[in-house]
Design a protein around this motif. Structure first.
Motif, PDB file in Angstrom:
ATOM      1  N   PHE A  47     -51.797   0.574  66.913  1.00 13.39           N
ATOM      2  CA  PHE A  47     -52.323  -0.505  66.072  1.00 13.39           C
ATOM      3  C   PHE A  47     -51.790  -0.434  64.643  1.00 13.39           C
ATOM      4  CE2 PHE A  47     -55.675  -2.025  63.134  1.00 13.39           C
ATOM      5  CZ  PHE A  47     -55.607  -3.372  63.452  1.00 13.39           C
ATOM      6  N   VAL A  48     -52.003   0.718  63.984  1.00 12.90           N
ATOM      7  CA  VAL A  48     -51.603   0.826  62.584  1.00 12.90           C
ATOM      8  C   VAL A  48     -50.091   0.921  62.442  1.00 12.90           C
ATOM      9  CG1 VAL A  48     -51.829   2.208  60.483  1.00 12.90           C
ATOM     10  CG2 VAL A  48     -53.797   1.893  61.994  1.00 12.90           C
ATOM     11  N   GLY A  49     -49.455   1.751  63.265  1.00 12.02           N
ATOM     12  CA  GLY A  49     -48.019   1.985  63.113  1.00 12.02           C
ATOM     13  C   GLY A  49     -47.157   0.834  63.579  1.00 12.02           C
ATOM     14  N   PHE A  50     -47.304   0.451  64.850  1.00 12.05           N
ATOM     15  CA  PHE A  50     -46.406  -0.553  65.414  1.00 12.05           C
ATOM     16  C   PHE A  50     -46.839  -1.984  65.094  1.00 12.05           C
ATOM     17  CE2 PHE A  50     -45.504   3.049  68.307  1.00 12.05           C
ATOM     18  CZ  PHE A  50     -44.150   3.124  68.091  1.00 12.05           C
ATOM     19  N   LEU A  51     -48.107  -2.302  65.293  1.00 12.32           N
ATOM     20  CA  LEU A  51     -48.552  -3.691  65.128  1.00 12.32           C
ATOM     21  C   LEU A  51     -48.782  -4.044  63.663  1.00 12.32           C
ATOM     22  CD1 LEU A  51     -51.013  -4.051  68.147  1.00 12.32           C
ATOM     23  CD2 LEU A  51     -48.660  -4.865  67.947  1.00 12.32           C
ATOM     24  N   LEU A  52     -49.557  -3.237  62.944  1.00  6.85           N
ATOM     25  CA  LEU A  52     -49.905  -3.602  61.568  1.00  6.85           C
ATOM     26  C   LEU A  52     -48.712  -3.427  60.632  1.00  6.85           C
ATOM     27  CD1 LEU A  52     -52.176  -4.567  59.764  1.00  6.85           C
ATOM     28  CD2 LEU A  52     -52.817  -2.180  59.371  1.00  6.85           C
ATOM     29  N   GLN A  53     -48.112  -2.230  60.609  1.00 11.17           N
ATOM     30  CA  GLN A  53     -46.985  -1.996  59.701  1.00 11.17           C
ATOM     31  C   GLN A  53     -45.724  -2.708  60.159  1.00 11.17           C
ATOM     32  OE1 GLN A  53     -46.312   2.157  58.965  1.00 11.17           O
ATOM     33  NE2 GLN A  53     -48.413   2.557  58.366  1.00 11.17           N
ATOM     34  N   GLY A  54     -45.427  -2.658  61.455  1.00  7.49           N
ATOM     35  CA  GLY A  54     -44.165  -3.208  61.936  1.00  7.49           C
ATOM     36  C   GLY A  54     -44.170  -4.709  62.094  1.00  7.49           C
ATOM     37  N   ALA A  55     -45.184  -5.259  62.780  1.00 11.21           N
ATOM     38  CA  ALA A  55     -45.189  -6.691  63.108  1.00 11.21           C
ATOM     39  C   ALA A  55     -45.834  -7.531  62.014  1.00 11.21           C
ATOM     40  CB  ALA A  55     -45.912  -6.916  64.439  1.00 11.21           C
ATOM     41  N   VAL A  56     -46.994  -7.119  61.526  1.00  9.35           N
ATOM     42  CA  VAL A  56     -47.732  -7.949  60.560  1.00  9.35           C
ATOM     43  C   VAL A  56     -47.137  -7.820  59.159  1.00  9.35           C
ATOM     44  CG1 VAL A  56     -49.981  -8.397  59.536  1.00  9.35           C
ATOM     45  CG2 VAL A  56     -49.815  -7.787  61.952  1.00  9.35           C
ATOM     46  N   LEU A  57     -46.986  -6.598  58.683  1.00  6.11           N
ATOM     47  CA  LEU A  57     -46.504  -6.370  57.313  1.00  6.11           C
ATOM     48  C   LEU A  57     -44.994  -6.209  57.224  1.00  6.11           C
ATOM     49  CD1 LEU A  57     -49.266  -3.876  56.117  1.00  6.11           C
ATOM     50  CD2 LEU A  57     -49.191  -6.360  55.847  1.00  6.11           C
ATOM     51  N   ALA A  58     -44.291  -6.218  58.349  1.00  2.00           N
ATOM     52  CA  ALA A  58     -42.822  -6.098  58.378  1.00  2.00           C
ATOM     53  C   ALA A  58     -42.344  -4.875  57.601  1.00  2.00           C
ATOM     54  CB  ALA A  58     -42.161  -7.367  57.841  1.00  2.00           C
ATOM     55  N   ARG A  59     -43.074  -3.773  57.711  1.00  2.00           N
ATOM     56  CA  ARG A  59     -42.748  -2.495  57.069  1.00  2.00           C
ATOM     57  C   ARG A  59     -42.689  -2.579  55.543  1.00  2.00           C
ATOM     58  NH1 ARG A  59     -41.605   1.143  60.875  1.00  2.00           N
ATOM     59  NH2 ARG A  59     -41.019   0.371  62.925  1.00  2.00           N
ATOM     60  N   VAL A  82     -44.057  -6.458  70.473  1.00  2.00           N
ATOM     61  CA  VAL A  82     -45.338  -6.905  69.924  1.00  2.00           C
ATOM     62  C   VAL A  82     -46.285  -7.316  71.045  1.00  2.00           C
ATOM     63  CG1 VAL A  82     -46.439  -8.570  68.389  1.00  2.00           C
ATOM     64  CG2 VAL A  82     -44.204  -7.638  67.803  1.00  2.00           C
ATOM     65  N   ILE A  83     -45.774  -8.070  72.019  1.00  7.62           N
ATOM     66  CA  ILE A  83     -46.605  -8.471  73.157  1.00  7.62           C
ATOM     67  C   ILE A  83     -47.041  -7.253  73.968  1.00  7.62           C
ATOM     68  CG2 ILE A  83     -46.629  -9.840  75.277  1.00  7.62           C
ATOM     69  CD1 ILE A  83     -44.614 -11.720  73.970  1.00  7.62           C
ATOM     70  N   TYR A  84     -46.119  -6.335  74.159  1.00  9.05           N
ATOM     71  CA  TYR A  84     -46.427  -5.144  74.955  1.00  9.05           C
ATOM     72  C   TYR A  84     -47.512  -4.305  74.284  1.00  9.05           C
ATOM     73  CZ  TYR A  84     -45.788  -0.545  77.073  1.00  9.05           C
ATOM     74  OH  TYR A  84     -45.992   0.665  77.683  1.00  9.05           O
ATOM     75  N   TYR A  85     -47.358  -4.020  72.990  1.00 13.19           N
ATOM     76  CA  TYR A  85     -48.346  -3.185  72.309  1.00 13.19           C
ATOM     77  C   TYR A  85     -49.685  -3.895  72.178  1.00 13.19           C
ATOM     78  CZ  TYR A  85     -44.582   0.045  71.091  1.00 13.19           C
ATOM     79  OH  TYR A  85     -43.555   0.943  71.149  1.00 13.19           O
ATOM     80  N   SER A  86     -49.674  -5.196  72.023  1.00 16.52           N
ATOM     81  CA  SER A  86     -50.945  -5.932  71.969  1.00 16.52           C
ATOM     82  C   SER A  86     -51.675  -5.842  73.305  1.00 16.52           C
ATOM     83  CB  SER A  86     -50.686  -7.387  71.593  1.00 16.52           C
ATOM     84  OG  SER A  86     -50.040  -7.484  70.339  1.00 16.52           O
ATOM     85  N   THR A  87     -50.924  -5.998  74.404  1.00 21.66           N
ATOM     86  CA  THR A  87     -51.537  -5.875  75.732  1.00 21.66           C
ATOM     87  C   THR A  87     -52.014  -4.449  75.986  1.00 21.66           C
ATOM     88  OG1 THR A  87     -50.033  -7.608  76.515  1.00 21.66           O
ATOM     89  CG2 THR A  87     -51.163  -6.285  78.183  1.00 21.66           C
ATOM     90  N   LEU A  88     -51.188  -3.480  75.594  1.00 25.26           N
ATOM     91  CA  LEU A  88     -51.570  -2.080  75.797  1.00 25.26           C
ATOM     92  C   LEU A  88     -52.834  -1.736  75.021  1.00 25.26           C
ATOM     93  CD1 LEU A  88     -50.717   0.685  77.001  1.00 25.26           C
ATOM     94  CD2 LEU A  88     -49.485   1.100  74.868  1.00 25.26           C
ATOM     95  N   LEU A  89     -52.936  -2.227  73.803  1.00 22.90           N
ATOM     96  CA  LEU A  89     -54.129  -1.944  73.004  1.00 22.90           C
ATOM     97  C   LEU A  89     -55.340  -2.705  73.535  1.00 22.90           C
ATOM     98  CD1 LEU A  89     -55.065  -0.409  70.440  1.00 22.90           C
ATOM     99  CD2 LEU A  89     -54.628  -2.504  69.151  1.00 22.90           C
ATOM    100  N   GLY A  90     -55.133  -3.958  73.966  1.00 24.54           N
ATOM    101  CA  GLY A  90     -56.255  -4.749  74.461  1.00 24.54           C
ATOM    102  C   GLY A  90     -56.827  -4.237  75.773  1.00 24.54           C
ATOM    103  N   LEU A  91     -55.974  -3.656  76.620  1.00 23.35           N
ATOM    104  CA  LEU A  91     -56.455  -3.120  77.893  1.00 23.35           C
ATOM    105  C   LEU A  91     -56.732  -1.630  77.826  1.00 23.35           C
ATOM    106  CD1 LEU A  91     -54.080  -4.985  80.397  1.00 23.35           C
ATOM    107  CD2 LEU A  91     -56.423  -5.573  79.744  1.00 23.35           C
ATOM    108  N   GLY A  92     -55.884  -0.886  77.146  1.00 24.54           N
ATOM    109  CA  GLY A  92     -56.021   0.563  77.146  1.00 24.54           C
ATOM    110  C   GLY A  92     -57.201   1.071  76.347  1.00 24.54           C
ATOM    111  N   LEU A  93     -57.528   0.420  75.238  1.00 22.01           N
ATOM    112  CA  LEU A  93     -58.638   0.903  74.419  1.00 22.01           C
ATOM    113  C   LEU A  93     -59.991   0.758  75.132  1.00 22.01           C
ATOM    114  CD1 LEU A  93     -59.247   2.169  71.691  1.00 22.01           C
ATOM    115  CD2 LEU A  93     -59.473  -0.126  70.724  1.00 22.01           C
ATOM    116  N   PRO A  94     -60.340  -0.392  75.732  1.00 18.94           N
ATOM    117  CA  PRO A  94     -61.600  -0.451  76.489  1.00 18.94           C
ATOM    118  C   PRO A  94     -61.631   0.502  77.680  1.00 18.94           C
ATOM    119  CG  PRO A  94     -60.796  -2.656  75.991  1.00 18.94           C
ATOM    120  CD  PRO A  94     -59.696  -1.714  75.650  1.00 18.94           C
ATOM    121  N   VAL A  95     -60.496   0.662  78.348  1.00 20.58           N
ATOM    122  CA  VAL A  95     -60.455   1.571  79.493  1.00 20.58           C
ATOM    123  C   VAL A  95     -60.696   3.005  79.048  1.00 20.58           C
ATOM    124  CG1 VAL A  95     -58.836   2.594  81.133  1.00 20.58           C
ATOM    125  CG2 VAL A  95     -59.079   0.132  81.017  1.00 20.58           C
TER     126      VAL A  95
END
Length: 443
Positions: free
Chosen positions: A193-205, A141-154
């Motif tokens: 965002f949708v697959g790993f963070l939203l479905q996996g972490a937030v909604l717990a699949r 969760v930390i990794y994908y959040s960091t990847l999305l926060g840095l990779g999307l603006p870049v």
């Protein structure tokens, strides 16, 4: 002088022939009791001796001392329990034991490799949980959040810079890199965002199956588009270096845009069959024919066929450059070729773990049963998604033109902010006044 040995007759038994021996009565075996009764009828003194001869050796006490029937079997000799008819098939039980002081006796559990206890200790053991634990915890969760926060603006910055370069130079390579960056942005939004963070972490699949399967189409379509646009870039560089005359005659911005639109359309169509893609994390049943076909289609479409194209075209490009360079000198590689080699190499390295774990899950050990495969799939997915954010660093490292364009984008974005922060009524004039005539000078 030795006295001759005298044969001693057995002492007469105090019991009547009809009275059973207590030891044999304890065993409760009618066959042994019948043998003893027959022997006493012919020889009244042979009963006690035969009872000890016919008595089986005491059983070795088992390791598990929590089962009273097995524990009492080792102490059955010497106990006197009246025998009754019908007790032949009953379980032997000794007198109740008194509680002893000391630590409680534990029952041995099955070993970690799945080998259970011996046949003497068969019983109902606690089953291993069906689902393997997530060893990585919150790290994904930390990794994908960091990847999305840095990779999307870049990637957004890369899109603006490449759009400027494509408009100025009208080179096909910039159009392909622009389309590749746009596909990476869609991949980050849909998969990360949708697959790993939203479905996996937030909604717990806990998502409806129709929604998950519809998202699968978008995920695989974005993935296919990103990979096959890189294949278009590879074929374009191969044509420019190995067949330059043909490339100049056929290459144009309009044809490049049509090629990109075709790849995007085909990627959407190839993503539709993955509507029936089974969730790897919950794939408890053995893989069906459809599951095997989809997983092999994923591996071939995303990795094996593109990597085969990369290997063939890159090898031809390197051989062509070596033939052009003078003997004894390193081949001179252009900026576009260096970017191509870097993009394809990073893709092949970062996606290899996911393909290997996918095939291992399909044929060796499922993810939900083995925590090691679960952890390996987590790491492989993180490495594969890293491929969507590393191209910006590669472009900056290789191309001086791209670095200058990025600085220009920052400057153009910073200038309106400076003008907007000026107080009202303040007129910004030129930094230097044009030189004029000196004082006192006239016509």
């Amino acid at each position: 002088m030795r006295r001759p040995l005298q044969s001693r007759s057995p002492a007469p038994s105090s019991r009547s022939p009809s009275q059973p021996d207590p030891c044999l009565c304890t065993l409760g075996d009618p066959a042994l009791l019948q043998v003893q009764s027959t022997a006493e009828a012919h020889s009244p003194g042979l009963g006690p001796t035969l009872s000890f001869l016919l008595l089986p050796p005491p059983a070795t006490p088992p390791l598990c001392t929590d089962q009273p029937s097995l524990s009492a079997a080792g102490r059955i000799v010497g106990q006197t329990t009246p025998w009754r008819a019908g007790d032949a098939g009953r379980e032997l039980r000794g007198p109740p034991e008194k509680p002893r002081a000391g630590p409680p006796r534990a029952t041995p559990l099955p070993t970690a490799n799945g080998s259970g206890p011996s046949q003497e200790l068969e019983g109902h053991w606690p089953e291993i949980p069906d689902l393997s634990p997530c060893v990585a915890g919150v790290i994904p969760v930390i990794y994908y959040s960091t990847l999305l926060g840095l990779g999307l603006p870049v990637n957004l910055l890369t899109t603006v810079a490449l759009a400027r370069l494509a408009t100025r130079t009208r080179k096909p390579s910039y159009y392909y890199l622009l389309a590749l960056t746009a596909s990476d942005i869609v991949t980050q939004v849909v998969i990360v965002f949708v697959g790993f963070l939203l479905q996996g972490a937030v909604l717990a699949r806990q998502v409806p199956r129709a929604v998950v399967r519809s998202a699968n189409i978008l995920e695989f379509a974005a993935n296919h588009a990103s990979v096959w646009i890189a294949v278009l870039l590879t074929v374009d560089r191969y044509s420019a270096l190995c067949h330059p005359l043909q490339h100049r005659a056929t290459s144009s911005p309009g044809r490049t845009r049509r090629s990109i639109a075709t790849v995007l359309s085909v990627s959407v169509l190839t993503g539709i069959p993955f509507y029936w893609w089974l969730d790897v994390w919950r794939d408890a049943d053995p893989p069906s024919m459809l599951d095997e076909v989809l997983k092999w289609a994923h591996c071939l479409t995303v990795y094996f066929i593109p990597c085969g194209v990369f290997l063939i075209t890159n090898s031809a490009i390197i051989c062509r450059l070596r033939r052009r360079s003078p003997s004894g000198q390193r081949p001179r590689v252009g900026k576009s070729t260096a970017i191509l080699l870097g993009v394809t190499t990073l893709f092949a390295l970062l996606w290899a773990p996911r393909i290997f774990v996918m095939l291992y899950h399909l044929y060796v050990a499922p993810v939900h049963r083995d925590w090691r495969v679960h952890l390996a799939l987590d790491v492989a997915n993180m490495a594969a998604m890293l491929n969507t954010a590393v191209n910006f660093g590669l472009y900056c490292f290789v191309s001086k033109t791209f670095r200058a364009t990025v600085r220009e984008v920052f400057h153009d974005a910073h200038l309106p902010c400076m003008l907007g922060s000026q107080p009202e009524g303040l007129v910004v004039g030129p930094a230097q006044k044009p030189p004029g005539l000196p004082k006192g000078a006239g016509p």
